[in-house]
Design a protein around this motif. Structure first.
Motif, PDB file in Angstrom:
ATOM      1  N   SER A 150       7.746  -9.053  -6.992  1.00 38.08           N
ATOM      2  CA  SER A 150       8.709  -8.382  -8.061  1.00 38.08           C
ATOM      3  C   SER A 150       7.958  -8.002  -9.791  1.00 38.08           C
ATOM      4  O   SER A 150       9.201  -7.302 -10.104  1.00 38.08           O
ATOM      5  CB  SER A 150       9.385  -9.540  -8.622  1.00 38.08           C
ATOM      6  OG  SER A 150       8.888 -11.069  -8.698  1.00 38.08           O
ATOM      7  N   MET A 208       8.139  -3.888 -10.621  1.00 37.24           N
ATOM      8  CA  MET A 208       9.744  -3.527 -10.534  1.00 37.24           C
ATOM      9  C   MET A 208      10.325  -3.915 -11.421  1.00 37.24           C
ATOM     10  O   MET A 208      11.832  -4.126 -11.909  1.00 37.24           O
ATOM     11  CB  MET A 208      10.347  -4.154  -9.297  1.00 37.24           C
ATOM     12  CG  MET A 208      10.281  -3.938  -7.934  1.00 37.24           C
ATOM     13  SD  MET A 208      10.221  -5.029  -6.790  1.00 37.24           S
ATOM     14  CE  MET A 208       9.089  -4.486  -5.278  1.00 37.24           C
ATOM     15  N   LEU A 209       9.499  -4.524 -12.763  1.00 39.86           N
ATOM     16  CA  LEU A 209      10.360  -3.966 -13.928  1.00 39.86           C
ATOM     17  C   LEU A 209      10.034  -3.503 -14.946  1.00 39.86           C
ATOM     18  O   LEU A 209       9.432  -2.242 -14.991  1.00 39.86           O
ATOM     19  CB  LEU A 209       9.095  -5.250 -14.883  1.00 39.86           C
ATOM     20  CG  LEU A 209       9.424  -6.861 -14.403  1.00 39.86           C
ATOM     21  CD1 LEU A 209       8.042  -7.396 -15.272  1.00 39.86           C
ATOM     22  CD2 LEU A 209      10.085  -7.575 -14.871  1.00 39.86           C
ATOM     23  N   PRO A 210      11.935  -2.902 -15.366  1.00 32.50           N
ATOM     24  CA  PRO A 210      11.326  -2.198 -16.202  1.00 32.50           C
ATOM     25  C   PRO A 210      10.717  -1.961 -17.329  1.00 32.50           C
ATOM     26  O   PRO A 210      10.119  -2.525 -18.306  1.00 32.50           O
ATOM     27  CB  PRO A 210      12.713  -1.876 -16.995  1.00 32.50           C
ATOM     28  CG  PRO A 210      12.830  -3.341 -16.923  1.00 32.50           C
ATOM     29  CD  PRO A 210      12.310  -4.229 -15.938  1.00 32.50           C
ATOM     30  N   LEU A 211       9.595  -0.639 -17.404  1.00 34.85           N
ATOM     31  CA  LEU A 211       8.420  -0.624 -18.447  1.00 34.85           C
ATOM     32  C   LEU A 211       8.609  -0.302 -19.705  1.00 34.85           C
ATOM     33  O   LEU A 211       8.446  -1.118 -20.610  1.00 34.85           O
ATOM     34  CB  LEU A 211       7.418   0.988 -17.778  1.00 34.85           C
ATOM     35  CG  LEU A 211       6.618   0.676 -16.410  1.00 34.85           C
ATOM     36  CD1 LEU A 211       5.504   1.375 -16.040  1.00 34.85           C
ATOM     37  CD2 LEU A 211       5.694  -0.954 -16.431  1.00 34.85           C
ATOM     38  N   GLY A 262       3.675   0.781   5.034  1.00 30.60           N
ATOM     39  CA  GLY A 262       4.444   1.714   4.071  1.00 30.60           C
ATOM     40  C   GLY A 262       4.895   0.928   2.403  1.00 30.60           C
ATOM     41  O   GLY A 262       5.601   1.112   1.504  1.00 30.60           O
ATOM     42  N   MET A 272      10.696   1.456   2.377  1.00 34.28           N
ATOM     43  CA  MET A 272      10.619   2.433   1.371  1.00 34.28           C
ATOM     44  C   MET A 272      11.878   3.257   0.128  1.00 34.28           C
ATOM     45  O   MET A 272      11.459   3.120  -0.695  1.00 34.28           O
ATOM     46  CB  MET A 272      10.041   3.665   2.498  1.00 34.28           C
ATOM     47  CG  MET A 272       9.233   4.038   3.347  1.00 34.28           C
ATOM     48  SD  MET A 272       7.636   4.437   2.248  1.00 34.28           S
ATOM     49  CE  MET A 272       7.546   5.096   2.124  1.00 34.28           C
ATOM     50  N   LEU A 310      11.966   0.506  -2.396  1.00 34.39           N
ATOM     51  CA  LEU A 310      10.692   1.394  -3.824  1.00 34.39           C
ATOM     52  C   LEU A 310      10.781   1.850  -4.262  1.00 34.39           C
ATOM     53  O   LEU A 310      10.773   2.221  -5.542  1.00 34.39           O
ATOM     54  CB  LEU A 310       9.458   0.471  -2.873  1.00 34.39           C
ATOM     55  CG  LEU A 310       9.111  -0.619  -1.974  1.00 34.39           C
ATOM     56  CD1 LEU A 310       7.614  -0.287  -1.238  1.00 34.39           C
ATOM     57  CD2 LEU A 310       8.541  -1.333  -3.749  1.00 34.39           C
ATOM     58  N   LEU A 356      13.489   1.873  -7.431  1.00 40.12           N
ATOM     59  CA  LEU A 356      13.501   0.761  -8.118  1.00 40.12           C
ATOM     60  C   LEU A 356      11.955   2.562  -8.810  1.00 40.12           C
ATOM     61  O   LEU A 356      12.784   2.018 -10.546  1.00 40.12           O
ATOM     62  CB  LEU A 356      12.487  -0.124  -8.254  1.00 40.12           C
ATOM     63  CG  LEU A 356      13.167  -1.405  -6.676  1.00 40.12           C
ATOM     64  CD1 LEU A 356      11.955  -2.674  -7.066  1.00 40.12           C
ATOM     65  CD2 LEU A 356      14.126  -1.462  -8.748  1.00 40.12           C
ATOM     66  N   ASN A 362      13.063   3.452 -12.799  1.00 43.21           N
ATOM     67  CA  ASN A 362      12.159   3.207 -13.853  1.00 43.21           C
ATOM     68  C   ASN A 362      11.749   4.586 -14.723  1.00 43.21           C
ATOM     69  O   ASN A 362      11.064   3.955 -15.254  1.00 43.21           O
ATOM     70  CB  ASN A 362      11.027   2.015 -12.524  1.00 43.21           C
ATOM     71  CG  ASN A 362      10.572   1.153 -14.205  1.00 43.21           C
ATOM     72  OD1 ASN A 362      11.319   1.415 -15.794  1.00 43.21           O
ATOM     73  ND2 ASN A 362      10.161   0.156 -13.708  1.00 43.21           N
ATOM     74  N   MET A 418      17.690  -3.648 -11.830  1.00 37.70           N
ATOM     75  CA  MET A 418      16.479  -3.221 -10.742  1.00 37.70           C
ATOM     76  C   MET A 418      15.986  -5.086  -9.935  1.00 37.70           C
ATOM     77  O   MET A 418      15.665  -5.357  -9.537  1.00 37.70           O
ATOM     78  CB  MET A 418      14.980  -3.007 -11.968  1.00 37.70           C
ATOM     79  CG  MET A 418      15.339  -1.321 -12.450  1.00 37.70           C
ATOM     80  SD  MET A 418      13.983  -1.220 -12.912  1.00 37.70           S
ATOM     81  CE  MET A 418      12.740  -1.067 -12.071  1.00 37.70           C
ATOM     82  N   MET A 419      16.493  -5.889 -10.937  1.00 34.89           N
ATOM     83  CA  MET A 419      16.667  -7.390 -10.171  1.00 34.89           C
ATOM     84  C   MET A 419      17.641  -6.940  -9.359  1.00 34.89           C
ATOM     85  O   MET A 419      16.723  -7.898  -7.966  1.00 34.89           O
ATOM     86  CB  MET A 419      16.363  -8.758 -11.579  1.00 34.89           C
ATOM     87  CG  MET A 419      15.394  -8.929 -12.012  1.00 34.89           C
ATOM     88  SD  MET A 419      14.246  -9.625 -11.086  1.00 34.89           S
ATOM     89  CE  MET A 419      12.886  -9.761 -11.945  1.00 34.89           C
ATOM     90  N   THR A 429      15.352  -5.805  -6.330  1.00 32.04           N
ATOM     91  CA  THR A 429      13.838  -6.244  -5.948  1.00 32.04           C
ATOM     92  C   THR A 429      14.583  -7.872  -5.366  1.00 32.04           C
ATOM     93  O   THR A 429      13.838  -8.036  -4.352  1.00 32.04           O
ATOM     94  CB  THR A 429      13.765  -7.291  -7.077  1.00 32.04           C
ATOM     95  OG1 THR A 429      13.578  -6.338  -7.884  1.00 32.04           O
ATOM     96  CG2 THR A 429      12.563  -7.939  -7.155  1.00 32.04           C
ATOM     97  N   TYR A 441      14.944  -6.284  -2.061  1.00 39.22           N
ATOM     98  CA  TYR A 441      13.899  -6.337  -1.063  1.00 39.22           C
ATOM     99  C   TYR A 441      12.512  -7.778  -0.866  1.00 39.22           C
ATOM    100  O   TYR A 441      12.376  -7.321  -0.020  1.00 39.22           O
ATOM    101  CB  TYR A 441      12.556  -5.771  -2.325  1.00 39.22           C
ATOM    102  CG  TYR A 441      11.241  -5.856  -1.962  1.00 39.22           C
ATOM    103  CD1 TYR A 441      10.737  -4.676  -0.951  1.00 39.22           C
ATOM    104  CD2 TYR A 441       9.804  -6.065  -2.626  1.00 39.22           C
ATOM    105  CE1 TYR A 441       9.483  -4.323  -0.888  1.00 39.22           C
ATOM    106  CE2 TYR A 441       9.160  -6.549  -2.530  1.00 39.22           C
ATOM    107  CZ  TYR A 441       8.394  -5.326  -1.603  1.00 39.22           C
ATOM    108  OH  TYR A 441       7.058  -4.850  -1.214  1.00 39.22           O
TER     109      TYR A 441
END
Lengths: 292, 303
Positions: free
Chosen positions: A127, A130-133, A289, B231, B234, B237, B241, B289-290, B293, B296
């Motif tokens: 996880s 998947m954090l907002p950078l 993938g 795919m 991901l 996200l 982002n 985004m969480m 996730t 995912y």
């Protein structure tokens, strides 16, 4: 003549593939690869023609009479650009080493050991990709500032390593998982400790995976713009993605130099990609993938 | 007596071995965990905290709790809603196109025609290019006057423009850059998934007289759906982002038509110095985004 060519071609086709179908496949491939490759061709073409040709308002795909290496001479002759190149290289190599250095033991740990909390570690790794950078960036900057790491190469190495680490561990875990544990047991019988099992058994057997992970870390660092734009404040630490701004001002862009600099920036990652491509595709089918 | 001692020592051995396993496991993980803790976990928690504070980059040590004031301002901020909408459109359209074009290319690459290996091997070259290089290429292609796209448009008698500053075409161009970079990657991943489908399935289907479309629908599609879903999630996200493409090509303009959440956070934090407000936008991104996730992780467990 044409007929013999066609029959000759037909003979090379597999069952179920007719000449008509093959022609359709080729036509679609040409269209598709035109879309993919024409921009790249145009970039390279622009970097090797004279300025006069660059601004010509006519279509000349490859003006052989107007080729020049002058753009590259100007880019590579620029001391600031060269130091950006050096920074990019050093930072990307250090990022790769640091990432693999802490990533390999971590992947070994989550692949081979069973301990309380392990599943949460794995979950956290997935996880954190998947954090907002941009949200991370704000406090990250203040942490770096407190540790005196703003405008240092080391600060950038940390930033880049952490950016790619979760995926690298995840990727390596996949490779380690695929190695039968019987090998570990056999090595244990022969008196190997855990660390020896790691670097004598797992590491050599998963070299393709390590190459792919290293490639990913290198490219992640090489291509980063966001962290460099915030953490880097002087020529001593700036990298190539910022170096491309050297040849443009608000009023004017030296397109010959910019395109040449873009090619110079792209070449190292493309070369590395060519080296690991085969393993990359293999790894993609192994890990379903994931990532990238 | 003897048996109970034996049992005790057996337990002890078990405990010791279990605990060495635990210690070693954690020990090997420690450097990575420390790095992640300092550089990811702490910043994200601090970021969430900051979103409840009034805080400026000019004096970052001054942090005053304002509870939900940032969020209240956010709801009334038209630019935030524009950025949220643009982010959703950019992500949705880009990923849909990447998937469809990637699937199409994967099916092409599967065809056994002479020379196909060459195409397979060069497919991913756009994916590896630095974003800045991609932006430069496209920027150069649409330069007014002598950019390739405008040269061709002029040749065809169509209008020319610097398309990145065109309110209608700036966003489609950014979508195009995302698709150009990532569609080949979709193609190779889906192609790899297709390669692992046993050929017998297709042969059996042919025996039963299934058409090519039916084979695709009932054999290919179900067998690549797992890889395809991963795919897609991901890249949703990644695209949501992504900061570089928009920032380096249009900076969010013209007139905010390409403003997305990451660029808006960046501007609020590093240009307006409004750290608290920027963080609250970041937290909204985090929540969105969480959600993805969770999807995912659910997919991962499914395997």
């Amino acid at each position: 003549m044409v007929r013999t060519l066609v029959t000759g071609f037909e003979a090379r086709l597999d069952d179920g593939m007719t000449v008509r179908r093959a022609a359709f496949v080729y036509a679609t491939l040409v269209l598709y690869y035109g879309f993919l490759l024409i921009p790249i061709f145009w970039l390279v073409r622009s970097s090797i023609v004279t300025d006069e040709m660059l601004r010509a308002r006519e279509l000349d795909l490859l003006p052989l009479a107007h080729l020049t290496a002058e753009n590259y001479a100007r880019v590579l002759g620029n001391g600031t650009f060269r130091s950006y190149f050096l920074n990019s290289t050093l930072i990307a190599i250090a990022t790769t080493l640091l990432t693999l250095g802490v990533g390999i033991p971590a992947a070994y740990s989550v692949s081979r050991f069973d301990y309380p909390g392990r599943d949460y570690v794995v979950l956290g790794l997935i996880s954190s990709q998947m954090l907002p950078l941009v949200l991370v960036l704000i406090p990250f900057f203040t942490v770096m500032f407190r540790m005196n790491l703003v405008d240092t190469r080391m600060g950038l190495v940390f930033a880049h390593a952490v950016g790619v680490l979760p995926f690298v561990v995840w990727l390596l875990k996949g490779y380690f998982d695929a190695i039968p544990e019987a090998l570990d047991e056999a090595a244990k019988m022969d008196g190997c400790g855990h660390l020896q099992i790691m670097y004598r058994i797992l590491v050599p057997l998963s070299l393709p995976g390590i190459a792919v992970a290293g490639f990913y870390a290198f490219v992640g660092s090489w291509n980063d713009y966001l962290f460099v734009s915030i953490l880097s404040q002087s020529t001593d630490t700036r990298t190539l993605p910022l170096g491309l701004q050297l040849f443009q001002t608000a009023q004017q862009v030296d397109w010959g130099a910019v395109t040449a600099a873009a090619v110079v920036t792209a070449v190292p990652v493309v070369v590395l990609f060519a080296l690991v491509r085969q393993w990359l595709v293999e790894g993609m089918s192994n890990t379903g993938g994931k990532g990238f | 007596m003897a048996t109970s001692t034996d049992r005790l020592s057996a337990y002890r051995k078990q405990f010791v071995s279990l605990s060495t396993e635990t210690w070693l496991g954690w020990g090997l993980l420690l450097p990575a965990a420390l790095l992640m803790g300092v550089i990811i976990l702490y910043p994200i928690l601090d970021g969430i905290l900051t979103s409840f504070q009034a805080r400026s980059f000019l004096r970052p040590e001054i942090r005053e709790f304002v509870l939900l004031a940032n969020y209240r301002a956010l709801v009334r901020d038209g630019v935030f809603w524009t950025a949220l909408w643009n982010s959703a459109v950019l992500t949705g359209v880009s990923v849909a196109l990447q998937f469809l074009l990637g699937l199409g290319l994967a099916l092409l690459l599967k065809q056994q025609v002479p020379g196909i290996a060459v195409f397979r091997s060069i497919t991913m070259v756009t994916w590896v290019l630095p974003v800045i290089v991609i932006v430069i290429v496209f920027n150069w292609l649409v330069q007014p006057g002598y950019g390739l796209v405008n040269l061709i448009l002029a040749e065809l008698g169509l209008p020319t423009d610097y398309w990145f500053s065109n309110r209608t075409w700036a966003m489609p161009l950014i979508v195009l850059m995302h698709v150009w970079k990532n569609a080949p990657f979709f193609a190779i991943a889906l192609f790899a998934a297709m390669q692992s489908i046993p050929n017998e399935l297709y042969e059996a289907a042919k025996m039963d007289g299934a058409s090519a479309v039916q084979q695709f629908r009932y054999i290919t599609l179900p067998n690549i759906s797992y890889v395809a879903m991963i795919m897609i999630v991901l890249h949703v996200l990644y695209t949501f982002n992504n900061f570089d493409f928009v920032w380096l090509s249009t900076g969010g303009g013209p007139l905010r038509t390409t403003e997305v959440l990451p660029t808006y956070v960046y501007k609020q934090a590093f240009q307006q110095y409004a750290l608290g407000y920027a963080a609250s936008i970041g937290v909204v991104m985090l929540i969105i985004m969480m959600t993805f996730t969770v999807v995912y992780v659910k997919l991962e467990d499914f395997d």
